[in-house]
Design a protein around this motif. Structure first.
Motif, PDB file in Angstrom:
ATOM      1  N   ARG A  37       0.832  -1.199   0.000  1.00 60.12           N
ATOM      2  CA  ARG A  37       0.000   0.000   0.000  1.00 60.12           C
ATOM      3  C   ARG A  37       0.871   1.256   0.000  1.00 60.12           C
ATOM      4  O   ARG A  37       0.591   2.217  -0.726  1.00 60.12           O
ATOM      5  N   THR A  54      -4.439   6.147   6.874  1.00 60.59           N
ATOM      6  CA  THR A  54      -4.632   4.948   6.049  1.00 60.59           C
ATOM      7  C   THR A  54      -3.329   4.171   5.859  1.00 60.59           C
ATOM      8  O   THR A  54      -3.270   3.253   5.038  1.00 60.59           O
ATOM      9  N   ARG A  85      -0.458   4.917   4.509  1.00 59.31           N
ATOM     10  CA  ARG A  85       0.126   4.981   3.171  1.00 59.31           C
ATOM     11  C   ARG A  85       1.493   5.680   3.153  1.00 59.31           C
ATOM     12  O   ARG A  85       2.111   5.786   2.088  1.00 59.31           O
TER      13      ARG A  85
END
Length: 352
Positions: free
Chosen positions: A7, A119, A121
Motif C-alpha cells: 500500500r 490509512t 500509506r
C-alpha cells in the motif's frame, strides 16, 4: 528496519504529486509576498486572526472598520494620509491574498498528510520529514505576523531583518519540499561525503545566502537607488559603503552596501554555478547554471528599470527557481547512482 507495505509503495506517486503541488503553492506564495512588499500592502491588515482572518470585509461597514484600524498606524499618517477607501482596498486585497494563500497551503499540507497517515500509506522514514514540513509552515505563519508587528508602532514599514528572515524561511521550506518530493521512492540520501557532495551543498547554501541578501534589498528598498550597471554610483567601489558605525550595521542597514553585496554575491554564484557545471556536466548542473544566468540578467534589467512590479515579482520568482534547481543538484550529487554521471575530461573527477 521496518518493511514497506505494498500500500505504501502504491501511494508513492500520489504523495509525490501532493508534494510537488505544495511546492508550486509555496512558489506562488513567495511571489504574492513580493507583491505585498512592492505595493506597500503588508501593513494594511493590522490584526492576526488565524481563523476569522480568512473572511475579508463583506460590507461597506466592514471595509470602513478595517480602514479605521489602518489609519491608526504610522504608515497611514506619514505615508498614505488622505488615501481613499478604494486605494485602501487595493493594498488590503494583496495582503489578504497573501495570508489566505498561507492558510490554504496549511490545509493542503495537513489534510492529505492526515489521510495518508491514517490509512498507513506513508512509509515510516517519510513521516518525520512531513511533520517537520508542517511545523515549518506554522513557524512561517508566526514569523510573518512577527514581521508585520514591527511596522505597526514606530515604523512606516516592516523591519528588514524580519522580512529577510521571513523570505529566507519561505525559501528553506520550498527547498525542503522539493528535496522530500525528489526523495520519494528513492534510496535515502546521506550527508556530503566527497568533494562533489560538498560542492553541491555549498552552491545551494550560497544561493540561499543570496536570497537572504535580496530580502535586505527589498526591506530597505535598496533596488530603487543606484540604478546603473555595471558601475554603481559611477564607480566600481562606491564611496559610502562603510559609512555607518559600527561597521557591521552597513551590511544590514546601509542601502548602498546592501545592494553592493547583492550584486557581488550574484557574481560569485554565477561563477560557482559555471565551475560546477563544467566539472559535473549533468542535466541538473546545466539547469542551475542556466537558471542563475537568467536570474542575473533579470536582476540587472529590474535594477535598470527601477524595480517595476512585474519585473520585481519575476526576479523574486526566479530566485525560487534557482534555489529549487540547486536542491535538485544537491540531491543528484548525493545519489547512490552518482558514479554513473558523465564527467568532463578536462579535470580529474571528484572522487568519493
Amino acid at each position: 528496519m521496518i518493511e514497506m507495505t505494498e500500500r505504501q509503495r502504491r501511494a508513492r506517486p500520489y504523495i509525490r504529486a501532493w508534494l510537488w503541488f505544495a511546492a508550486f503553492l509555496v512558489f506562488i506564495m513567495v511571489i504574492v509576498g513580493g507583491a505585498t512588499r512592492l505595493t506597500d500592502s503588508g501593513l494594511s491588515i493590522t490584526e492576526w486572526q488565524p481563523l476569522l482572518g480568512a473572511i475579508p470585509p463583506l460590507t461597506e461597514a466592514d471595509w470602513l472598520a478595517a480602514f479605521e484600524k489602518y489609519k491608526l498606524i504610522p504608515q497611514y499618517s506619514l505615508v498614505n494620509h488622505g488615501m481613499s477607501l478604494e486605494e485602501f482596498k487595493f493594498i488590503y486585497w494583496w495582503e489578504w491574498a497573501h495570508r489566505f494563500l498561507g492558510r490554504f497551503i496549511g490545509l493542503v499540507m495537513i489534510v492529505p498528510f492526515l489521510f495518508f497517515w491514517a490509512t498507513r500509506r506513508i512509509e515510516p522514514r517519510l513521516t518525520p520529514r512531513l511533520v517537520t514540513l508542517i511545523l515549518l509552515g506554522g513557524l512561517q505563519g508566526a514569523l510573518g505576523w512577527y514581521m508585520v508587528k514591527s511596522g505597526l508602532v514606530d515604523r512606516v514599514d516592516v523591519s528588514q531583518y524580519r522580512l529577510a528572515a521571513h523570505l529566507t524561511l519561505a525559501t528553506v521550506i520550498l527547498g525542503a519540499i522539493v528535496w522530500t518530493a525528489l526523495g520519494v521512492g528513492h534510496t535515502p540520501r546521506h550527508p556530503p561525503q566527497d568533494r562533489r557532495g560538498w560542492a553541491a551543498f555549498g552552491l545551494a547554501a550560497l544561493i540561499l545566502l543570496q536570497v537572504a541578501a535580496g530580502g535586505f534589498v527589498a526591506g530597505l528598498d535598496a533596488g530603487m537607488g543606484y540604478n546603473t550597471w555595471p558601475l554603481m554610483d559611477g564607480q566600481w567601489m562606491p564611496k559610502g559603503l562603510l559609512i555607518m558605525q559600527p561597521v557591521w550595521r552597513n551590511f544590514f542597514e546601509n542601502a548602498m552596501t546592501v545592494q553592493f553585496d547583492h550584486r557581488l554575491i550574484a557574481y560569485v554564484v554565477a561563477l560557482c554555478a559555471a565551475l560546477y557545471a563544467w566539472r559535473v556536466q549533468s542535466k541538473a548542473a546545466y539547469a542551475v547554471l542556466i537558471a542563475v544566468l537568467l536570474q542575473v540578467g533579470l536582476g540587472i534589467w529590474t535594477l535598470l528599470a527601477q524595480v517595476p512590479l512585474h519585473l520585481g515579482l519575476a526576479h523574486q520568482g526566479g530566485a525560487m527557481i534557482v534555489f529549487a534547481s540547486a536542491i535538485w543538484v544537491m540531491h543528484e550529487a548525493l545519489s547512490p547512482a552518482r558514479d554513473q554521471e558523465k564527467w568532463t575530461p578536462v579535470f580529474r573527477p571528484i572522487t568519493r
